[in-house]
Design a protein around this motif. Structure first.
Motif, short mmCIF file in Angstrom:
data_model
loop_
_atom_site.label_atom_id
_atom_site.label_comp_id
_atom_site.label_asym_id
_atom_site.label_seq_id
_atom_site.Cartn_x
_atom_site.Cartn_y
_atom_site.Cartn_z
N PRO A 1 -13.15 7.75 0.51
CA PRO A 1 -13.50 8.19 1.86
C PRO A 1 -12.46 7.69 2.86
CG PRO A 1 -14.80 6.28 1.27
CD PRO A 1 -14.01 6.64 0.04
N ALA A 2 -12.53 8.21 4.06
CA ALA A 2 -11.65 7.71 5.12
C ALA A 2 -11.95 6.23 5.36
CB ALA A 2 -11.87 8.52 6.39
N HIS A 3 -10.95 5.52 5.84
CA HIS A 3 -11.13 4.09 6.08
C HIS A 3 -12.08 3.88 7.25
CE1 HIS A 3 -10.26 -0.15 6.63
NE2 HIS A 3 -9.51 -0.13 5.55
N PRO A 4 -13.10 3.03 7.09
CA PRO A 4 -14.08 2.86 8.17
C PRO A 4 -13.47 2.32 9.45
CG PRO A 4 -14.35 1.17 6.48
CD PRO A 4 -13.41 2.19 5.92
N ASP A 5 -12.37 1.59 9.33
CA ASP A 5 -11.71 1.04 10.51
C ASP A 5 -10.46 1.81 10.92
OD1 ASP A 5 -13.61 -1.07 10.56
OD2 ASP A 5 -12.45 -2.15 9.03
N GLY A 6 -10.19 2.91 10.22
CA GLY A 6 -9.03 3.72 10.56
C GLY A 6 -7.70 3.04 10.31
N VAL A 7 -7.68 2.06 9.42
CA VAL A 7 -6.43 1.34 9.15
C VAL A 7 -5.41 2.30 8.56
CG1 VAL A 7 -5.36 -0.54 7.86
CG2 VAL A 7 -7.66 -0.81 8.79
N GLY A 8 -4.20 2.24 9.06
CA GLY A 8 -3.13 3.12 8.59
C GLY A 8 -2.89 4.32 9.47
N THR A 9 -3.68 4.49 10.51
CA THR A 9 -3.57 5.68 11.35
C THR A 9 -2.16 5.81 11.94
OG1 THR A 9 -5.92 5.65 11.92
CG2 THR A 9 -4.43 6.85 13.40
N GLY A 10 -1.54 6.96 11.67
CA GLY A 10 -0.23 7.26 12.23
C GLY A 10 0.93 6.51 11.60
N GLU A 11 0.67 5.75 10.53
CA GLU A 11 1.70 4.92 9.93
C GLU A 11 2.39 5.62 8.77
OE1 GLU A 11 -0.64 0.66 10.71
OE2 GLU A 11 -0.29 1.37 8.66
N VAL A 12 3.56 5.12 8.43
CA VAL A 12 4.22 5.47 7.18
C VAL A 12 3.88 4.35 6.19
CG1 VAL A 12 6.39 5.90 5.96
CG2 VAL A 12 6.10 6.70 8.33
N LEU A 13 3.11 4.69 5.16
CA LEU A 13 2.69 3.71 4.16
C LEU A 13 3.70 3.71 3.01
CD1 LEU A 13 -1.17 4.34 3.89
CD2 LEU A 13 0.06 2.69 5.31
N VAL A 14 4.29 2.58 2.76
CA VAL A 14 5.32 2.46 1.73
C VAL A 14 4.77 1.57 0.62
CG1 VAL A 14 7.72 1.84 1.22
CG2 VAL A 14 7.08 2.63 3.53
N SER A 15 4.71 2.11 -0.60
CA SER A 15 4.15 1.37 -1.72
C SER A 15 5.02 1.59 -2.95
CB SER A 15 2.71 1.82 -2.00
OG SER A 15 2.68 3.21 -2.33
N ALA A 16 4.85 0.71 -3.93
CA ALA A 16 5.63 0.82 -5.17
C ALA A 16 4.82 0.35 -6.36
CB ALA A 16 6.93 0.04 -5.04
N GLY A 17 3.52 0.63 -6.34
CA GLY A 17 2.68 0.24 -7.46
C GLY A 17 2.41 -1.25 -7.49
N GLY A 18 1.95 -1.72 -8.64
CA GLY A 18 1.54 -3.11 -8.74
C GLY A 18 2.51 -4.00 -9.48
N GLY A 19 3.72 -3.50 -9.79
CA GLY A 19 4.70 -4.29 -10.52
C GLY A 19 5.78 -4.86 -9.64
N ASN A 20 6.73 -5.56 -10.28
CA ASN A 20 7.84 -6.17 -9.55
C ASN A 20 9.00 -5.19 -9.42
OD1 ASN A 20 6.47 -8.69 -9.39
ND2 ASN A 20 7.09 -9.15 -11.49
N VAL A 21 8.69 -3.98 -8.99
CA VAL A 21 9.71 -2.94 -8.85
C VAL A 21 9.65 -2.38 -7.44
CG1 VAL A 21 9.74 -2.34 -11.29
CG2 VAL A 21 8.10 -1.22 -9.78
N GLY A 22 10.58 -1.48 -7.13
CA GLY A 22 10.56 -0.81 -5.84
C GLY A 22 11.33 -1.50 -4.74
N THR A 23 12.15 -2.51 -5.10
CA THR A 23 12.93 -3.20 -4.07
C THR A 23 13.81 -2.22 -3.30
OG1 THR A 23 12.93 -5.27 -5.32
CG2 THR A 23 14.65 -5.00 -3.66
N ASN A 24 14.40 -1.26 -4.00
CA ASN A 24 15.26 -0.28 -3.31
C ASN A 24 14.47 0.56 -2.33
OD1 ASN A 24 13.86 0.97 -5.47
ND2 ASN A 24 15.44 2.53 -5.73
N VAL A 25 13.22 0.87 -2.67
CA VAL A 25 12.37 1.65 -1.77
C VAL A 25 12.04 0.84 -0.52
CG1 VAL A 25 10.15 2.86 -1.53
CG2 VAL A 25 11.42 2.96 -3.70
N PHE A 26 11.66 -0.42 -0.71
CA PHE A 26 11.32 -1.26 0.44
C PHE A 26 12.53 -1.52 1.33
CE2 PHE A 26 7.91 -2.95 -2.57
CZ PHE A 26 6.90 -2.21 -1.97
N ASP A 27 13.69 -1.75 0.75
CA ASP A 27 14.89 -2.00 1.55
C ASP A 27 15.25 -0.77 2.38
OD1 ASP A 27 15.12 -4.55 0.56
OD2 ASP A 27 16.66 -4.06 -0.93
#
Length: 381
Positions: free
Chosen positions: A200-226
Motif C-alpha cells: 500500500p501507499a506509505h501511511p506517512d507519505g515518505v519518499g514523496t517527490g524523491e528519487v529513490l536510489v537502491s542497490a539491493g541488499g548486498g555490498n554492490v552498487g557503489t557506482n550507482v550511489f556515486d
C-alpha cells in the motif's frame, strides 16, 4: 504439509527474499513453512509467518562466487562447512518435511554442490521421502560449458521430482538463458512471477517527490550511489534518497554522506521501501528479479543500471525486457555517470505513466497449488 526451502544467497538478498515470499504463501495456505538460510542475515526482509533457520552464514568474495567467506570476511574453512552440514542434517530430521525445495541449485550454487547433495541424500533417507523440487527465477546465468548443463541435468534426473520456474513461459521461457533438452523439459512447471502482494501507499507519505536510489541488499552498487551523488548536485530542487544495504552498510553510508549535497539523504535500506515507491518521483536501481517486480506493481518511473560485473548477464537481459515499457530506461555501467543518470531520470519522469501490472504476478500462490498437486501424487505412489 511441511515444506522446507533451502536457500543460500551469497551477494545480494534477492534469493532469500523470493524464498521468504514462497514460504509466506505456503503458510497462508495453512502449511508449515521453514526457510533454511545459509547466507548472511538480512533483517530488512519480511519474515513474518515463516520459521527461519539460520545456518552459520556464508557470503561470496564480491562477484568471485568460487571464494566463500564467513561472517567476518575470512575464508570459510572445513570446520564452518562441517557445522553447516550438521545443522542442516539435524534440521531435516527434526522437521521431516513432506516437500523440500532447493532455491537455485542445481542450476547454480555449484560451489556449494557437496552441501546441497548431502542435504538431498539426507532428505531421501528420511522414513517418508519428500517431494523434491528445484526453484529458479526467470533468467539464469547461462552455463559456460556444456558439461555444467549436463551435470545439472544429471542431478535433476537423480534427485528431483520437479523444477519450479518462477516466470511466465510466454514472457521469459527458461530456454532464454538455459538449454532445455527433451530430458529436462518434462520437469518444468511455470508458476508465473513470484511477487509479494502489492504494497500500500506509505501511511506517512515518505519518499514523496524523491528519487529513490537502491542497490539491493548486498555490498554492490557503489557506482550507482556515486553517480547518484553527482546527479543530485545538479538537481538541487529535488530530494535524492540513497538506500544502502549489505554487511558494510554503515561504513558505506558514512563515506557517501561525506560527499552528499544538502538535497541528498543517505541511510540504510528500509523495510518500507516498497511503500515509498508509490510516492517517489523516480527509482534508480539495478535490475534484480524482486526489484523488477516491485517496479511492475507500481507506476514509478525508473532507471535501471543492470549489474554486469564478472560477466553477469541476467540483469541486462531482464532490463532489456523491462525497457519496452514506458517510463523505464536502461543505463549500462559503462555509460553511467552523474550527467547521464540525471538525463535518464528526467526522461523517465517525463514519459507517459504505465499502468501498474496486476496479472502474472501470483507465482507464489501458483507454486503452492502446483506443489500440493505434485505432493499428492508423490505421496500416493
Amino acid at each position: 504439509m511441511k515444506v522446507l526451502i533451502l536457500v543460500t544467497h551469497l551477494l545480494g538478498t534477492g534469493h532469500l527474499a523470493r524464498a521468504l515470499t514462497l514460504a509466506r504463501a505456503f503458510s497462508t495456505a495453512k502449511h508449515e513453512a521453514t526457510v533454511v538460510s545459509g547466507g548472511m542475515p538480512a533483517g530488512q526482509l519480511d519474515g513474518n509467518g515463516v520459521q527461519l533457520v539460520q545456518l552459520p552464514p556464508l557470503r561470496s568474495d564480491g562477484v568471485n562466487f568460487t571464494r566463500l567467506l564467513d561472517a567476518d570476511g575470512l575464508d570459510a574453512g572445513a570446520d564452518l562447512m562441517a557445522r553447516r552440514a550438521t545443522h542442516l542434517r539435524d534440521t531435516l530430521r527434526a522437521i521431516a518435511p513432506d516437500v523440500v525445495i532447493t532455491e537455485l541449485f542445481p542450476f547454480g550454487r555449484r560451489v556449494l554442490r557437496a552441501e546441497f547433495l548431502e542435504a538431498l541424500d539426507a532428505a531421501r533417507s528420511l522414513p517418508h521421502c519428500p517431494l523434491i523440487c528445484a526453484s529458479v527465477r526467470d533468467i539464469l546465468a547461462p552455463p559456460s560449458k556444456p558439461a555444467k548443463a549436463a551435470m545439472t541435468e544429471d542431478f535433476i534426473s537423480r534427485f528431483y521430482d520437479a523444477v519450479l520456474v518462477h516466470s511466465d513461459a510466454d514472457v521469459t521461457p527458461l530456454d532464454v538463458s538455459w538449454p532445455v533438452t527433451k530430458t529436462l523439459a518434462p520437469y518444468l512447471h511455470y508458476t508465473g512471477f513470484v511477487a509479494p502482494p502489492p504494497a500500500p501507499a506509505h501511511p506517512d507519505g515518505v519518499g514523496t517527490g524523491e528519487v529513490l536510489v537502491s542497490a539491493g541488499g548486498g555490498n554492490v552498487g557503489t557506482n550507482v550511489f556515486d553517480a547518484a551523488l553527482q546527479a543530485a548536485r545538479h538537481d538541487p530542487d529535488r530530494r535524492w534518497r540513497l538506500l544502502v544495504g549489505g554487511t558494510k552498510a554503515a561504513d558505506r553510508i558514512a563515506t557517501l554522506r561525506q560527499n552528499a549535497s544538502p538535497n541528498t539523504i543517505v541511510e540504510a535500506a528500509r523495510p518500507d521501501f516498497r511503500q515509498m515507491l508509490h510516492h517517489a518521483a523516480a527509482s534508480v536501481s539495478m535490475a534484480g528479479y524482486n526489484t523488477a517486480l516491485d517496479l511492475l506493481q507500481t507506476q514509478t518511473p525508473a532507471v535501471l543500471v543492470p549489474f554486469d560485473a564478472g560477466d553477469e548477464t541476467e540483469q541486462s537481459l531482464r532490463a532489456e525486457a523491462l525497457a519496452r515499457l514506458p517510463g523505464i530506461n536502461v543505463l549500462t555501467s559503462a555509460a553511467l555517470n552523474g550527467q547521464t543518470l540525471l538525463e535518464q531520470v528526467q526522461k523517465a519522469i517525463s514519459a507517459p505513466r504505465r499502468a501498474a501490472r496486476t496479472s502474472g504476478l501470483h507465482g507464489a500462490q501458483n507454486t503452492v497449488r502446483i506443489v500440493q498437486e505434485l505432493a499428492g501424487k508423490h505421496h500416493a505412489d
